[in-house]
Design a protein around this motif. Structure first.
Motif, PDB file in Angstrom:
ATOM      1  N   TRP A   1       0.831  -1.211   0.000  1.00 40.55           N
ATOM      2  CA  TRP A   1       0.000   0.000   0.000  1.00 40.55           C
ATOM      3  C   TRP A   1       0.863   1.258   0.000  1.00 40.55           C
ATOM      4  CZ3 TRP A   1      -0.229   3.951   3.579  1.00 40.55           C
ATOM      5  CH2 TRP A   1      -1.286   4.861   3.438  1.00 40.55           C
ATOM      6  N   ALA A   2       1.902   1.277   0.838  1.00 44.22           N
ATOM      7  CA  ALA A   2       2.749   2.470   0.962  1.00 44.22           C
ATOM      8  C   ALA A   2       3.497   2.757  -0.330  1.00 44.22           C
ATOM      9  CB  ALA A   2       3.731   2.286   2.124  1.00 44.22           C
ATOM     10  N   VAL A   3       4.047   1.711  -0.954  1.00 43.57           N
ATOM     11  CA  VAL A   3       4.766   1.906  -2.213  1.00 43.57           C
ATOM     12  C   VAL A   3       3.814   2.411  -3.299  1.00 43.57           C
ATOM     13  CG1 VAL A   3       5.985   0.713  -4.073  1.00 43.57           C
ATOM     14  CG2 VAL A   3       6.585   0.240  -1.698  1.00 43.57           C
ATOM     15  N   GLY A   4       2.608   1.858  -3.341  1.00 49.58           N
ATOM     16  CA  GLY A   4       1.618   2.330  -4.304  1.00 49.58           C
ATOM     17  C   GLY A   4       1.254   3.785  -4.080  1.00 49.58           C
ATOM     18  N   MET A   5       1.039   4.148  -2.820  1.00 44.13           N
ATOM     19  CA  MET A   5       0.678   5.533  -2.500  1.00 44.13           C
ATOM     20  C   MET A   5       1.801   6.502  -2.836  1.00 44.13           C
ATOM     21  SD  MET A   5      -1.431   7.763  -1.316  1.00 44.13           S
ATOM     22  CE  MET A   5      -2.718   6.810  -0.526  1.00 44.13           C
ATOM     23  N   ILE A   6       3.026   6.163  -2.428  1.00 48.34           N
ATOM     24  CA  ILE A   6       4.165   7.045  -2.699  1.00 48.34           C
ATOM     25  C   ILE A   6       4.440   7.116  -4.203  1.00 48.34           C
ATOM     26  CG2 ILE A   6       6.647   7.350  -2.330  1.00 48.34           C
ATOM     27  CD1 ILE A   6       6.291   6.198   0.446  1.00 48.34           C
ATOM     28  N   GLY A   7       4.199   6.007  -4.912  1.00 50.02           N
ATOM     29  CA  GLY A   7       4.356   6.021  -6.361  1.00 50.02           C
ATOM     30  C   GLY A   7       3.403   6.998  -7.029  1.00 50.02           C
ATOM     31  N   LEU A   8       2.149   7.039  -6.561  1.00 44.75           N
ATOM     32  CA  LEU A   8       1.181   7.997  -7.103  1.00 44.75           C
ATOM     33  C   LEU A   8       1.609   9.433  -6.808  1.00 44.75           C
ATOM     34  CD1 LEU A   8      -2.204   6.251  -6.166  1.00 44.75           C
ATOM     35  CD2 LEU A   8      -1.183   6.446  -8.431  1.00 44.75           C
ATOM     36  N   VAL A   9       2.152   9.658  -5.609  1.00 47.07           N
ATOM     37  CA  VAL A   9       2.643  10.992  -5.249  1.00 47.07           C
ATOM     38  C   VAL A   9       3.807  11.375  -6.161  1.00 47.07           C
ATOM     39  CG1 VAL A   9       3.709  12.379  -3.445  1.00 47.07           C
ATOM     40  CG2 VAL A   9       1.903  10.761  -2.853  1.00 47.07           C
ATOM     41  N   HIS A  10       4.699  10.425  -6.406  1.00 47.58           N
ATOM     42  CA  HIS A  10       5.901  10.697  -7.196  1.00 47.58           C
ATOM     43  C   HIS A  10       5.575  11.004  -8.655  1.00 47.58           C
ATOM     44  CE1 HIS A  10       9.923  10.511  -8.697  1.00 47.58           C
ATOM     45  NE2 HIS A  10       9.778   9.337  -9.290  1.00 47.58           N
ATOM     46  N   TYR A  11       4.711  10.199  -9.253  1.00 48.66           N
ATOM     47  CA  TYR A  11       4.451  10.331 -10.680  1.00 48.66           C
ATOM     48  C   TYR A  11       3.339  11.330 -11.000  1.00 48.66           C
ATOM     49  CZ  TYR A  11       7.556   6.406 -11.573  1.00 48.66           C
ATOM     50  OH  TYR A  11       8.656   5.595 -11.660  1.00 48.66           O
ATOM     51  N   VAL A  12       2.464  11.607 -10.018  1.00 50.94           N
ATOM     52  CA  VAL A  12       1.391  12.581 -10.266  1.00 50.94           C
ATOM     53  C   VAL A  12       1.422  13.666  -9.181  1.00 50.94           C
ATOM     54  CG1 VAL A  12      -1.064  12.920 -10.744  1.00 50.94           C
ATOM     55  CG2 VAL A  12       0.003  10.727 -11.290  1.00 50.94           C
ATOM     56  N   SER A  13       0.801  13.407  -8.037  1.00 48.68           N
ATOM     57  CA  SER A  13       0.799  14.385  -6.936  1.00 48.68           C
ATOM     58  C   SER A  13       0.234  13.739  -5.678  1.00 48.68           C
ATOM     59  CB  SER A  13      -0.044  15.622  -7.297  1.00 48.68           C
ATOM     60  OG  SER A  13      -1.419  15.277  -7.376  1.00 48.68           O
ATOM     61  N   GLY A  14       0.471  14.386  -4.537  1.00 50.10           N
ATOM     62  CA  GLY A  14      -0.072  13.892  -3.277  1.00 50.10           C
ATOM     63  C   GLY A  14      -1.590  13.938  -3.262  1.00 50.10           C
ATOM     64  N   LEU A  15      -2.152  14.964  -3.902  1.00 44.36           N
ATOM     65  CA  LEU A  15      -3.611  15.087  -3.958  1.00 44.36           C
ATOM     66  C   LEU A  15      -4.214  13.935  -4.752  1.00 44.36           C
ATOM     67  CD1 LEU A  15      -6.105  16.804  -3.271  1.00 44.36           C
ATOM     68  CD2 LEU A  15      -5.752  18.012  -5.431  1.00 44.36           C
ATOM     69  N   PHE A  16      -3.595  13.591  -5.880  1.00 47.11           N
ATOM     70  CA  PHE A  16      -4.099  12.483  -6.689  1.00 47.11           C
ATOM     71  C   PHE A  16      -4.005  11.165  -5.905  1.00 47.11           C
ATOM     72  CE2 PHE A  16      -3.337   9.069  -9.836  1.00 47.11           C
ATOM     73  CZ  PHE A  16      -4.552   9.129 -10.497  1.00 47.11           C
ATOM     74  N   GLY A  17      -2.904  10.973  -5.184  1.00 46.58           N
ATOM     75  CA  GLY A  17      -2.762   9.774  -4.362  1.00 46.58           C
ATOM     76  C   GLY A  17      -3.860   9.658  -3.332  1.00 46.58           C
ATOM     77  N   ASP A  18      -4.215  10.781  -2.700  1.00 47.29           N
ATOM     78  CA  ASP A  18      -5.282  10.772  -1.688  1.00 47.29           C
ATOM     79  C   ASP A  18      -6.645  10.517  -2.322  1.00 47.29           C
ATOM     80  OD1 ASP A  18      -6.096  10.808   0.904  1.00 47.29           O
ATOM     81  OD2 ASP A  18      -5.965  12.980   1.173  1.00 47.29           O
ATOM     82  N   VAL A  19      -6.873  11.071  -3.514  1.00 49.52           N
ATOM     83  CA  VAL A  19      -8.145  10.831  -4.213  1.00 49.52           C
ATOM     84  C   VAL A  19      -8.309   9.346  -4.534  1.00 49.52           C
ATOM     85  CG1 VAL A  19      -9.354  11.200  -6.407  1.00 49.52           C
ATOM     86  CG2 VAL A  19      -8.418  13.149  -5.177  1.00 49.52           C
ATOM     87  N   VAL A  20      -7.262   8.733  -5.073  1.00 48.06           N
ATOM     88  CA  VAL A  20      -7.317   7.302  -5.394  1.00 48.06           C
ATOM     89  C   VAL A  20      -7.517   6.474  -4.122  1.00 48.06           C
ATOM     90  CG1 VAL A  20      -6.009   5.348  -6.317  1.00 48.06           C
ATOM     91  CG2 VAL A  20      -5.923   7.562  -7.470  1.00 48.06           C
ATOM     92  N   HIS A  21      -6.794   6.849  -3.066  1.00 48.27           N
ATOM     93  CA  HIS A  21      -6.890   6.138  -1.787  1.00 48.27           C
ATOM     94  C   HIS A  21      -8.315   6.149  -1.243  1.00 48.27           C
ATOM     95  CE1 HIS A  21      -6.504   6.626   2.760  1.00 48.27           C
ATOM     96  NE2 HIS A  21      -6.355   5.356   2.536  1.00 48.27           N
ATOM     97  N   MET A  22      -8.963   7.306  -1.283  1.00 43.95           N
ATOM     98  CA  MET A  22     -10.308   7.419  -0.729  1.00 43.95           C
ATOM     99  C   MET A  22     -11.366   6.840  -1.674  1.00 43.95           C
ATOM    100  SD  MET A  22     -10.098  11.168   1.130  1.00 43.95           S
ATOM    101  CE  MET A  22     -11.639  10.979   2.002  1.00 43.95           C
ATOM    102  N   CYS A  23     -11.092   6.895  -2.981  1.00 41.97           N
ATOM    103  CA  CYS A  23     -12.036   6.306  -3.940  1.00 41.97           C
ATOM    104  C   CYS A  23     -12.067   4.785  -3.848  1.00 41.97           C
ATOM    105  CB  CYS A  23     -11.670   6.732  -5.363  1.00 41.97           C
ATOM    106  SG  CYS A  23     -12.243   8.394  -5.800  1.00 41.97           S
ATOM    107  N   ALA A  24     -11.050   4.203  -3.239  1.00 41.65           N
ATOM    108  CA  ALA A  24     -11.011   2.742  -3.104  1.00 41.65           C
ATOM    109  C   ALA A  24     -11.962   2.231  -2.028  1.00 41.65           C
ATOM    110  CB  ALA A  24      -9.592   2.286  -2.791  1.00 41.65           C
ATOM    111  N   SER A  25     -12.500   3.125  -1.183  1.00 41.98           N
ATOM    112  CA  SER A  25     -13.314   2.686  -0.039  1.00 41.98           C
ATOM    113  C   SER A  25     -14.545   1.868  -0.433  1.00 41.98           C
ATOM    114  CB  SER A  25     -13.725   3.896   0.812  1.00 41.98           C
ATOM    115  OG  SER A  25     -14.472   4.827   0.066  1.00 41.98           O
ATOM    116  N   PRO A  26     -15.290   2.200  -1.517  1.00 39.50           N
ATOM    117  CA  PRO A  26     -16.434   1.350  -1.869  1.00 39.50           C
ATOM    118  C   PRO A  26     -16.033  -0.071  -2.252  1.00 39.50           C
ATOM    119  CG  PRO A  26     -16.591   3.481  -2.970  1.00 39.50           C
ATOM    120  CD  PRO A  26     -15.225   3.389  -2.391  1.00 39.50           C
ATOM    121  N   PHE A  27     -14.892  -0.216  -2.921  1.00 44.28           N
ATOM    122  CA  PHE A  27     -14.416  -1.554  -3.288  1.00 44.28           C
ATOM    123  C   PHE A  27     -14.019  -2.350  -2.050  1.00 44.28           C
ATOM    124  CE2 PHE A  27     -13.648   1.149  -6.979  1.00 44.28           C
ATOM    125  CZ  PHE A  27     -14.220   0.379  -7.995  1.00 44.28           C
TER     126      PHE A  27
END
Length: 339
Positions: free
Chosen positions: A255-281
């Motif tokens: 999870w941490a590597v995936g999150m930091i990867g999203l921050v690195h390649y896009v942004s911290g905001l995008f990483g948080d959006v993806v993280h929270m959008c995963a809640s229904p799944f």
């Protein structure tokens, strides 16, 4: 989340059959340590991934490396604090209150990234943020470790725990992005490229510091004395107890590597959006895997699943427009050079 539910169902609820308020704090340093301790599995990957040719154009690399060291140190302490607050908040708070306050996480991330990272918002990103907040409210999964009625701490304490964990997480995302943009890239150790080794380096160093802090907390609080008793109280036995902890530790690193990867390649905001959008799944898998009373995959959660597509689609549309604009500027500059 599935492993967390399994762990707390097998042990934590049994310990609450005879309620003792002092027991509410047990296991929080252990859970905080588990979130960070499996970082050594990333070290072989760090050396497997190719390293670009180092660029030595920068004259103050030693100064930048020192700043990078202090960034890793401060981030490690911050991540350890978030891990502790996250574990403690889930254990002593009503999960509905904890989840509701946690929805402000994306708001904090948006505000902090605008201040720290000078992030530029578009209307599509704002729409994505608003949809994500609604998705998180409607689609948050149930949690097997929440306290029974009468066990919950005061609402003020619950609120502060949730807010503190939320702010710590949002701040860590923004500082990680700052580290990538202002320090790791400028040291020129990886040339001028964005490579996956940078993600692994960030996670290994930060998790190492966080693990040391959590180990100190584990022994300073005498919580380590409870580990043997916890393994014996585990319903499925000591083998499953160990396997659960190992599985949690490994999944936290993924999870941490995936999150930091999203921050690195896009942004911290995008990483948080993806993280929270995963809640229904996650909620869908929790409903399928565990038989919680009154917990069903209701129509609001189905709506949250549909909203996830819209929220991510809005953000991806912005990314597509920005990439298209960059490509147009690059082509124009190449044409000017040819002329």
């Amino acid at each position: 989340m599935l492993l967390l539910n399994f762990f707390y169902i097998q042990m934590k609820q049994d310990r609450r059959e005879e309620y003792d308020q002092d027991l509410q704090y047990k296991g929080t340093w252990t859970q905080a340590l588990i979130q960070n301790a499996a970082f050594p599995i990333l070290i072989p990957l760090f050396f497997i991934f190719p390293k670009p040719k180092q660029n030595l154009e920068t004259n103050n690399t030693s100064f930048l490396s020192l700043r990078l060291f202090f960034l890793y140190l401060s981030l490690g302490v911050l991540v350890a604090a978030h891990s502790k607050l996250f574990a403690l908040g889930k254990l002593v708070s009503n999960y509905g209150i904890f989840s509701l306050i946690s929805t402000t996480q994306l708001i904090f991330t948006a505000v902090l990234t605008a201040i720290i990272n000078r992030f530029k918002f578009t209307r599509w990103i704002i729409i994505s943020i608003l949809l994500t907040i609604v998705i998180y409210v409607l689609g948050t999964p149930d949690f097997g470790g929440q306290p029974h009625d009468g066990e919950e701490f005061g609402y003020n304490i619950q609120a502060w725990l949730a807010f503190s964990a939320t702010i710590a997480f949002s701040l860590s995302l923004c500082l990680i992005q700052l580290g990538f943009e202002k320090l790791q890239v400028k040291t020129k150790r990886y040339g001028n490229e964005k490579v996956f080794r940078m993600v692994l380096e960030m996670q290994i160093c930060v998790a190492f510091v966080a693990s040391v802090v959590c180990l100190v907390g584990l022994f300073a609080s005498d919580e380590y004395k409870e580990l043997k008793g916890d393994s014996k109280r585990f319903k499925k036995g000591e083998t499953y107890y160990v396997l659960s902890l190992v599985g949690l530790a490994l999944s936290w690193q993924v999870w941490a590597v995936g999150m930091i990867g999203l921050v690195h390649y896009v942004s911290g905001l995008f990483g948080d959006v993806v993280h929270m959008c995963a809640s229904p799944f996650v909620a869908l898998f929790v409903v399928l895997a565990f038989d919680f009373m009154d917990d069903v995959f209701s129509w609001p959660r189905i709506g949250a699943l549909i909203g996830t597509v819209l929220a991510l689609g809005s953000y991806f549309y912005t990314l597509h427009k920005r990439n298209k604009k960059k490509m147009a500027e690059l082509n124009q500059s190449e044409n000017n050079v040819e002329v």
